[in-house]
Design a protein around this motif. Sequence first.
Motif, PDB file in Angstrom:
ATOM      1  N   PRO A 135       0.745  -1.232   0.025  1.00 29.60           N
ATOM      2  CA  PRO A 135      -0.038   0.028   0.099  1.00 29.60           C
ATOM      3  C   PRO A 135       1.090   1.233  -0.055  1.00 29.60           C
ATOM      4  CG  PRO A 135      -0.720  -1.477   1.803  1.00 29.60           C
ATOM      5  CD  PRO A 135       0.428  -2.077   1.228  1.00 29.60           C
ATOM      6  N   GLU A 136       2.125   1.008   0.585  1.00 29.60           N
ATOM      7  CA  GLU A 136       3.039   2.525   0.557  1.00 29.60           C
ATOM      8  C   GLU A 136       3.257   2.926  -0.837  1.00 29.60           C
ATOM      9  OE1 GLU A 136       5.799  -1.265   0.739  1.00 29.60           O
ATOM     10  OE2 GLU A 136       3.659  -0.598   1.584  1.00 29.60           O
ATOM     11  N   VAL A 137       3.203   2.009  -1.743  1.00 27.30           N
ATOM     12  CA  VAL A 137       3.476   2.723  -3.349  1.00 27.30           C
ATOM     13  C   VAL A 137       2.458   3.835  -3.782  1.00 27.30           C
ATOM     14  CG1 VAL A 137       4.540   0.652  -3.834  1.00 27.30           C
ATOM     15  CG2 VAL A 137       2.319   0.962  -4.554  1.00 27.30           C
ATOM     16  N   ARG A 138       1.182   3.926  -2.904  1.00 25.45           N
ATOM     17  CA  ARG A 138       0.203   5.018  -3.515  1.00 25.45           C
ATOM     18  C   ARG A 138       0.952   6.419  -3.364  1.00 25.45           C
ATOM     19  NH1 ARG A 138      -4.984   3.410  -2.991  1.00 25.45           N
ATOM     20  NH2 ARG A 138      -5.379   1.197  -2.218  1.00 25.45           N
ATOM     21  N   ASN A 139       1.849   6.826  -2.424  1.00 27.37           N
ATOM     22  CA  ASN A 139       2.454   8.216  -2.596  1.00 27.37           C
ATOM     23  C   ASN A 139       3.158   8.308  -4.067  1.00 27.37           C
ATOM     24  OD1 ASN A 139       1.102   9.155  -0.700  1.00 27.37           O
ATOM     25  ND2 ASN A 139       2.759   8.953   0.888  1.00 27.37           N
ATOM     26  N   GLU A 140       3.971   7.146  -4.264  1.00 31.58           N
ATOM     27  CA  GLU A 140       4.585   7.180  -5.624  1.00 31.58           C
ATOM     28  C   GLU A 140       3.893   7.648  -6.765  1.00 31.58           C
ATOM     29  OE1 GLU A 140       8.489   4.833  -7.697  1.00 31.58           O
ATOM     30  OE2 GLU A 140       7.812   4.006  -5.695  1.00 31.58           O
ATOM     31  N   ILE A 141       2.974   6.562  -6.854  1.00 30.70           N
ATOM     32  CA  ILE A 141       2.117   6.715  -8.001  1.00 30.70           C
ATOM     33  C   ILE A 141       1.437   7.951  -8.059  1.00 30.70           C
ATOM     34  CG2 ILE A 141      -0.170   5.855  -9.105  1.00 30.70           C
ATOM     35  CD1 ILE A 141       0.270   3.245  -7.535  1.00 30.70           C
ATOM     36  N   ALA A 142       0.969   8.493  -6.876  1.00 29.13           N
ATOM     37  CA  ALA A 142       0.282   9.976  -6.954  1.00 29.13           C
ATOM     38  C   ALA A 142       1.549  10.983  -7.487  1.00 29.13           C
ATOM     39  CB  ALA A 142       0.055  10.412  -5.594  1.00 29.13           C
ATOM     40  N   LEU A 143       2.731  10.831  -7.108  1.00 32.85           N
ATOM     41  CA  LEU A 143       3.654  11.863  -7.668  1.00 32.85           C
ATOM     42  C   LEU A 143       3.914  11.428  -8.933  1.00 32.85           C
ATOM     43  CD1 LEU A 143       6.282  11.594  -4.892  1.00 32.85           C
ATOM     44  CD2 LEU A 143       5.131  13.592  -5.395  1.00 32.85           C
ATOM     45  N   LEU A 144       4.097  10.396  -9.488  1.00 28.03           N
ATOM     46  CA  LEU A 144       4.022  10.000 -10.962  1.00 28.03           C
ATOM     47  C   LEU A 144       2.937  10.813 -12.092  1.00 28.03           C
ATOM     48  CD1 LEU A 144       5.546   6.629 -10.667  1.00 28.03           C
ATOM     49  CD2 LEU A 144       6.868   8.583 -11.496  1.00 28.03           C
ATOM     50  N   ASN A 145       1.718  10.351 -11.085  1.00 24.70           N
ATOM     51  CA  ASN A 145       0.476  10.979 -11.870  1.00 24.70           C
ATOM     52  C   ASN A 145       0.521  12.516 -12.111  1.00 24.70           C
ATOM     53  OD1 ASN A 145      -2.170  10.417 -12.835  1.00 24.70           O
ATOM     54  ND2 ASN A 145      -2.690  11.670 -10.996  1.00 24.70           N
ATOM     55  N   HIS A 146       0.920  12.980 -11.243  1.00 23.10           N
ATOM     56  CA  HIS A 146       0.885  14.388 -11.122  1.00 23.10           C
ATOM     57  C   HIS A 146       1.842  14.882 -12.248  1.00 23.10           C
ATOM     58  CE1 HIS A 146       1.332  18.870 -10.208  1.00 23.10           C
ATOM     59  NE2 HIS A 146       2.326  18.733  -9.955  1.00 23.10           N
ATOM     60  N   GLU A 147       3.378  14.216 -12.147  1.00 21.47           N
ATOM     61  CA  GLU A 147       4.274  14.515 -13.254  1.00 21.47           C
ATOM     62  C   GLU A 147       3.835  14.478 -14.515  1.00 21.47           C
ATOM     63  OE1 GLU A 147       9.025  13.403 -14.144  1.00 21.47           O
ATOM     64  OE2 GLU A 147       7.962  12.559 -12.598  1.00 21.47           O
ATOM     65  N   PHE A 148       3.090  13.162 -14.796  1.00 24.14           N
ATOM     66  CA  PHE A 148       2.558  12.876 -16.332  1.00 24.14           C
ATOM     67  C   PHE A 148       1.723  14.071 -16.674  1.00 24.14           C
ATOM     68  CE2 PHE A 148      -0.659  10.896 -19.077  1.00 24.14           C
ATOM     69  CZ  PHE A 148       0.366  10.193 -19.544  1.00 24.14           C
ATOM     70  N   HIS A 149       0.854  14.547 -16.060  1.00 27.26           N
ATOM     71  CA  HIS A 149      -0.108  15.497 -16.202  1.00 27.26           C
ATOM     72  C   HIS A 149       0.805  16.770 -16.467  1.00 27.26           C
ATOM     73  CE1 HIS A 149      -4.346  13.905 -15.860  1.00 27.26           C
ATOM     74  NE2 HIS A 149      -3.433  12.971 -15.380  1.00 27.26           N
ATOM     75  N   ARG A 150       1.738  16.986 -15.717  1.00 21.13           N
ATOM     76  CA  ARG A 150       2.345  18.187 -15.861  1.00 21.13           C
ATOM     77  C   ARG A 150       3.268  18.167 -17.007  1.00 21.13           C
ATOM     78  NH1 ARG A 150       5.824  18.845 -10.957  1.00 21.13           N
ATOM     79  NH2 ARG A 150       7.462  17.281 -12.008  1.00 21.13           N
ATOM     80  N   GLU A 151       3.968  17.305 -17.320  1.00 23.69           N
ATOM     81  CA  GLU A 151       4.468  16.921 -18.632  1.00 23.69           C
ATOM     82  C   GLU A 151       3.654  17.109 -19.837  1.00 23.69           C
ATOM     83  OE1 GLU A 151       8.003  16.873 -19.051  1.00 23.69           O
ATOM     84  OE2 GLU A 151       8.152  17.204 -16.949  1.00 23.69           O
ATOM     85  N   LEU A 152       2.634  16.292 -19.812  1.00 28.19           N
ATOM     86  CA  LEU A 152       1.619  16.581 -20.942  1.00 28.19           C
ATOM     87  C   LEU A 152       1.235  18.250 -21.107  1.00 28.19           C
ATOM     88  CD1 LEU A 152      -1.138  13.933 -20.728  1.00 28.19           C
ATOM     89  CD2 LEU A 152       0.184  14.485 -22.869  1.00 28.19           C
ATOM     90  N   ILE A 153       1.070  18.761 -20.203  1.00 30.09           N
ATOM     91  CA  ILE A 153       0.490  20.263 -20.297  1.00 30.09           C
ATOM     92  C   ILE A 153       1.637  21.008 -20.842  1.00 30.09           C
ATOM     93  CG2 ILE A 153      -0.042  21.927 -18.902  1.00 30.09           C
ATOM     94  CD1 ILE A 153      -1.730  20.264 -17.011  1.00 30.09           C
ATOM     95  N   ALA A 154       2.921  20.764 -20.234  1.00 27.77           N
ATOM     96  CA  ALA A 154       4.275  21.484 -20.630  1.00 27.77           C
ATOM     97  C   ALA A 154       4.482  21.265 -21.932  1.00 27.77           C
ATOM     98  CB  ALA A 154       5.245  20.767 -19.841  1.00 27.77           C
ATOM     99  N   ALA A 155       3.855  20.248 -22.606  1.00 26.13           N
ATOM    100  CA  ALA A 155       4.203  19.679 -24.113  1.00 26.13           C
ATOM    101  C   ALA A 155       3.491  20.500 -25.087  1.00 26.13           C
ATOM    102  CB  ALA A 155       4.252  18.266 -24.196  1.00 26.13           C
ATOM    103  N   SER A 156       2.339  21.317 -24.369  1.00 26.49           N
ATOM    104  CA  SER A 156       1.582  22.143 -25.347  1.00 26.49           C
ATOM    105  C   SER A 156       2.128  23.301 -25.720  1.00 26.49           C
ATOM    106  CB  SER A 156       0.312  22.755 -24.411  1.00 26.49           C
ATOM    107  OG  SER A 156       0.775  23.630 -23.562  1.00 26.49           O
ATOM    108  N   ASP A 157       3.360  23.718 -24.988  1.00 28.91           N
ATOM    109  CA  ASP A 157       4.406  24.910 -25.579  1.00 28.91           C
ATOM    110  C   ASP A 157       3.556  26.161 -25.277  1.00 28.91           C
ATOM    111  OD1 ASP A 157       6.726  25.902 -26.091  1.00 28.91           O
ATOM    112  OD2 ASP A 157       6.463  25.691 -28.213  1.00 28.91           O
ATOM    113  N   ASN A 158       2.528  26.207 -24.503  1.00 27.21           N
ATOM    114  CA  ASN A 158       1.774  27.406 -24.205  1.00 27.21           C
ATOM    115  C   ASN A 158       2.002  27.884 -22.688  1.00 27.21           C
ATOM    116  OD1 ASN A 158      -0.308  29.321 -23.777  1.00 27.21           O
ATOM    117  ND2 ASN A 158      -1.519  28.553 -25.434  1.00 27.21           N
ATOM    118  N   GLN A 159       2.887  28.730 -22.462  1.00 23.47           N
ATOM    119  CA  GLN A 159       3.031  28.910 -21.329  1.00 23.47           C
ATOM    120  C   GLN A 159       2.139  29.654 -20.428  1.00 23.47           C
ATOM    121  OE1 GLN A 159       6.688  31.499 -21.172  1.00 23.47           O
ATOM    122  NE2 GLN A 159       7.992  29.987 -22.152  1.00 23.47           N
ATOM    123  N   ARG A 160       1.177  30.194 -20.793  1.00 24.93           N
ATOM    124  CA  ARG A 160       0.195  30.921 -20.225  1.00 24.93           C
ATOM    125  C   ARG A 160      -0.992  29.856 -19.951  1.00 24.93           C
ATOM    126  NH1 ARG A 160       1.860  34.966 -23.480  1.00 24.93           N
ATOM    127  NH2 ARG A 160       1.837  37.264 -22.485  1.00 24.93           N
TER     128      ARG A 160
END
Length: 237
Positions: A134-159
């Motif tokens: 069960p302790e891997v939940r926090n690691e999944i959450a961190l990776l999930n946030h990074e996944f969404h953040r990287e997808l958004i960053a790839a839009s190349d639209n800073q605003r």
Amino acid sequence: MNQPSISELPRIARTATAEVHNVIKQRILDGHYRAQEYVREASIARELGVSRTPVREALRELVSEGWLEAIPHHGARVVAWTERDAREVFELRLVLEPMAVRLASERMNRTHLAHLEELASRMEELVERIEREPEVRNEIALLNHEFHRELIAASDNQRLAAVLDGVVRTSVIRRNFGNYDLANLRRSMRHHREILEAISAGSSTWAENVMRSHLLAAQALHVRFPDSPDEPQTSPG
């Protein structure tokens, strides 16, 4: 021992503030500080071995970022996540995040896509371990946030990225993460993988629509609709 020069002092103070800021924020994310719990300036300063000045500044920053709220004559406390907050966040995400994914699918390079595929694979592997670890939940959450953040960053639209960063609070994901069940997690992972397949295929419309479905599924579990008979569970966005 050499003393810092006058010109170095602001940098040193800023470093101390940043370190305190990161510690408090991580404790909020990890659930060490609960919703509506006060974060005491004196206690933090004593525990971290710093003066109260960087702690005070870090608390101000966390208030301005929405992690804490300032209560007159009492101090700063952790902001509670309400159903109204969830509804408002999803209303914005459903408009902005599919748009970001559409732009990302048109502009993403192979290196960025490979990184996202690696994040998706790591999450999938961890999800299959979650019942026995069960302790891997926090690691999944961190990776999930990074996944969404990287997808958004790839839009190349800073605003667009800046607006979404203010909307998608990791505290929303992390504080409720312990309630996710395996079926919801697996569905979320399938959505991630399909978004990447759509991007690889060069279909921005497909990618955009999968992200919308991904968010609608999460919204249905975060937000009680007027005709919903059951209490909502939580699912990662």
